[in-house]
Structures are given as structure tokens and as C-alpha cells.
Design a protein around this motif. Structure first.
Motif, PDB file in Angstrom:
ATOM      1  N   LEU A  50       0.821  -1.222   0.000  1.00 57.51           N
ATOM      2  CA  LEU A  50       0.000   0.000   0.000  1.00 57.51           C
ATOM      3  C   LEU A  50       0.852   1.267   0.000  1.00 57.51           C
ATOM      4  O   LEU A  50       2.037   1.231   0.312  1.00 57.51           O
ATOM      5  CB  LEU A  50      -0.871   0.015   1.266  1.00 57.51           C
ATOM      6  N   ARG A  51       0.236   2.404  -0.335  1.00 62.70           N
ATOM      7  CA  ARG A  51       0.860   3.701  -0.084  1.00 62.70           C
ATOM      8  C   ARG A  51       0.969   3.881   1.426  1.00 62.70           C
ATOM      9  O   ARG A  51       0.009   3.607   2.156  1.00 62.70           O
ATOM     10  CB  ARG A  51      -0.040   4.832  -0.631  1.00 62.70           C
ATOM     11  N   ASP A  52       2.098   4.377   1.891  1.00 62.67           N
ATOM     12  CA  ASP A  52       2.259   4.491   3.348  1.00 62.67           C
ATOM     13  C   ASP A  52       1.169   5.356   3.996  1.00 62.67           C
ATOM     14  O   ASP A  52       0.663   5.028   5.066  1.00 62.67           O
ATOM     15  CB  ASP A  52       3.664   4.991   3.720  1.00 62.67           C
ATOM     16  N   ASP A  53       0.755   6.412   3.291  1.00 65.00           N
ATOM     17  CA  ASP A  53      -0.251   7.325   3.839  1.00 65.00           C
ATOM     18  C   ASP A  53      -1.595   6.651   4.079  1.00 65.00           C
ATOM     19  O   ASP A  53      -2.400   7.126   4.882  1.00 65.00           O
ATOM     20  CB  ASP A  53      -0.481   8.498   2.866  1.00 65.00           C
ATOM     21  N   ASP A  54      -1.860   5.579   3.335  1.00 63.30           N
ATOM     22  CA  ASP A  54      -3.157   4.906   3.427  1.00 63.30           C
ATOM     23  C   ASP A  54      -3.203   3.857   4.539  1.00 63.30           C
ATOM     24  O   ASP A  54      -4.282   3.394   4.919  1.00 63.30           O
ATOM     25  CB  ASP A  54      -3.489   4.213   2.097  1.00 63.30           C
TER      26      ASP A  54
HETATM   27 ZN    ZN Z   1       3.312   8.640   1.187  1.00 57.05          ZN
END
Ligand code: ZN
Ligand code: PRT
Length: 212
Positions: A50-54
Motif C-alpha cells: 500500500l501507499r504508506d499514507d493509506d
Molecule cells: Zn506517502
């Protein structure tokens, strides 16, 4: 059989170390390029890339049971999840930086100024703690060029070696958060998943000990 679903960064600074940690825990995970998910062959673990922000949101929503993400993201996103273990990699700090020639004499320097950052929540908290009112400009990347192009007088960004700041004529003046990668979990895991998590944690702690 129940599997624990873990969200890790798909690509970027935490990807390699996250995969390496699982490997050192004796967990075989194939890293298919462009794969969204994969399963461990010898441990009840399913891995989502995943995208880290998600990751905090997915863990709060129980789309993933656990995740590996930087504390900076955990505290910025402020989701209802639990930090279970510090992992000892991805170390950096979130810091305020100003132009090299500026006389920074404390947070009051920022009063009335524009601060460019990807971390508006953490910067807002820092400013409030110091009774400073400043204008937060949220931008999604290349924060360090903001002062040079006249977008802001100060920035707040992640720093590790400091060379990015240096190359952009900036200096670090105030760390506001020390960060490293952490393991987070959903707040409502059932007993089966908690049992798997404890097995995983036992291995992670052994790996950390062996590294020290
Ligand atoms: Zn990110
Ligand atoms: O695509 P995705 O959204 O998943 O990745 P991303 O681009 O948002 O994140 P990524 O891969 O850059 O970083 C993932 C995590 O690594 C961060 O959330 C931090 O927890 C951690 N980390 C550790 C860092 C750094 N060190 C770091 N130095 N993240 C970013 N940086 C950047 C910083 O923003 C700046 O641009 O590196 C530059 C500064 O580095 P120095 O060495 O020049 O000081």
C-alpha cells in the motif's frame, strides 16, 4: 484458517526494511512486482502492498489487521489504531527549517509567517503548543524548495542526514517529532488474530534483540 493481514509500503523508504524484517522473522513472502497482495507460505500472514499514507486508515477500517508505517504518518493521520512496537528502522525527525541566514530565536520567529509542509496536523499542534499563529501551506512534495520559490518563509519536513536542507540553502532549527517505523494494529482484533499477532511480535522482538 484465519490469517493476519499486514499492510506494508508498496515501494519507498520503508519497503525493503519491512520485507527484510518479515524475512528475518522466518516468514517467506514473495515480492511480486506490481502485486497488490501476497501470502506467506509458512506463516498465517497475508501481505498488502500500500501507499504508506493509506496504511493507518486501512488498519482503522480493518481492511488490514496490522501495518508497518512511520510514526510521522501515524500521528499526522491520527486514526483510532494502536502502536504495538517500534521497529528500529526508518528513523528520521520532523523538523522546522528556515533559510540559512535567518536568525531563528525560537517558535516566535514563525509568528505571521508562511510554513510549507506535508504535515499540517503536526505543525498546527506544534504552533498551538507554542502560542504562535502562522499560515500553514499544505503541499504534497518537494517542500524544501518552497522558500526558494517564494512560497513560504519556513518549512516543516522530514530530515535524516540533513543534506536535502543543506542543498536548498536551509537549516534545521527545531525538531518537533522523532520518528521511526512502527507496527500498528486495529483496535478490535479478535482472539485468533491477537494470537497470530503475538506469535509475530515474539519473532520481531527476537530479531530486534539479535540486531542489537
Ligand atoms: Zn506517502
Ligand atoms: O509512495 P508512498 O506514499 O508510499 O511513499 P512516500 O513518498 O510518501 O514516502 P517515503 O517512501 O519517502 O517515506 C516513507 C517513510 O520513511 C516516511 O513516512 C518516514 O517515516 C520514513 N523516512 C525516514 C523518511 C526519511 N527518513 C526521509 N529522509 N521519509 C522521507 N525522507 C525525505 C524527506 O521528506 C526529505 O525530502 O528525505 C529527504 C530528507 O532526507 P535527508 O537525508 O536529505 O535529510
Amino acid at each position: 484458517m484465519t490469517k493476519l493481514r499486514i499492510g506494508i509500503q508498496k515501494s519507498g523508504r520503508l519497503h525493503e526494511d519491512s520485507m527484510k524484517l518479515l524475512k528475518e522473522c522466518g516468514i517467506d513472502v514473495s515480492n511480486g512486482v506490481n502485486k497488490l497482495k501476497t501470502e506467506a507460505s509458512n506463516f498465517p500472514l497475508e501481505v498488502f502492498f500500500l501507499r504508506d499514507d493509506d496504511i493507518p486508515q486501512y488498519v482503522e477500517d480493518a481492511v488490514a489487521d496490522i501495518g508497518i508505517v512511520g510514526e510521522n504518518v501515524v500521528y499526522e493521520k491520527n486514526k483510532r489504531i494502536t502502536v504495538v512496537e517500534k521497529l528500529g528502522f526508518g528513523k528520521c525527525r520532523l523538523s522546522v527549517a528556515v533559510r540559512k541566514g535567518d536568525d531563528y530565536d525560537g517558535p516566535a520567529f514563525l509568528e505571521g509567517k508562511r510554513i510549507a509542509t506535508t504535515y499540517p496536523v503536526l505543525v498546527d499542534r506544534f504552533l498551538k503548543e507554542h502560542g504562535v499563529s502562522a499560515d500553514i501551506h499544505e503541499i504534497s512534495g518537494s517542500v524544501e524548495i518552497a522558500p526558494g520559490i517564494g512560497l513560504a518563509e519556513a518549512i516543516c519536513d522530514l530530515v535524516s542526514s540533513g543534506s536535502t536542507l543543506f542543498m536548498n540553502g536551509l537549516k534545521e532549527v527545531h525538531p518537533i517529532l522523532q520518528s521511526q517505523a512502527v507496527l500498528v494494529r486495529n483496535n478490535g482484533l479478535d482472539q485468533d488474530r491477537m494470537d497470530i499477532l503475538h506469535k509475530l511480535l515474539f519473532r520481531i522482538q527476537a530479531v530486534k534483540k539479535a540486531r542489537n
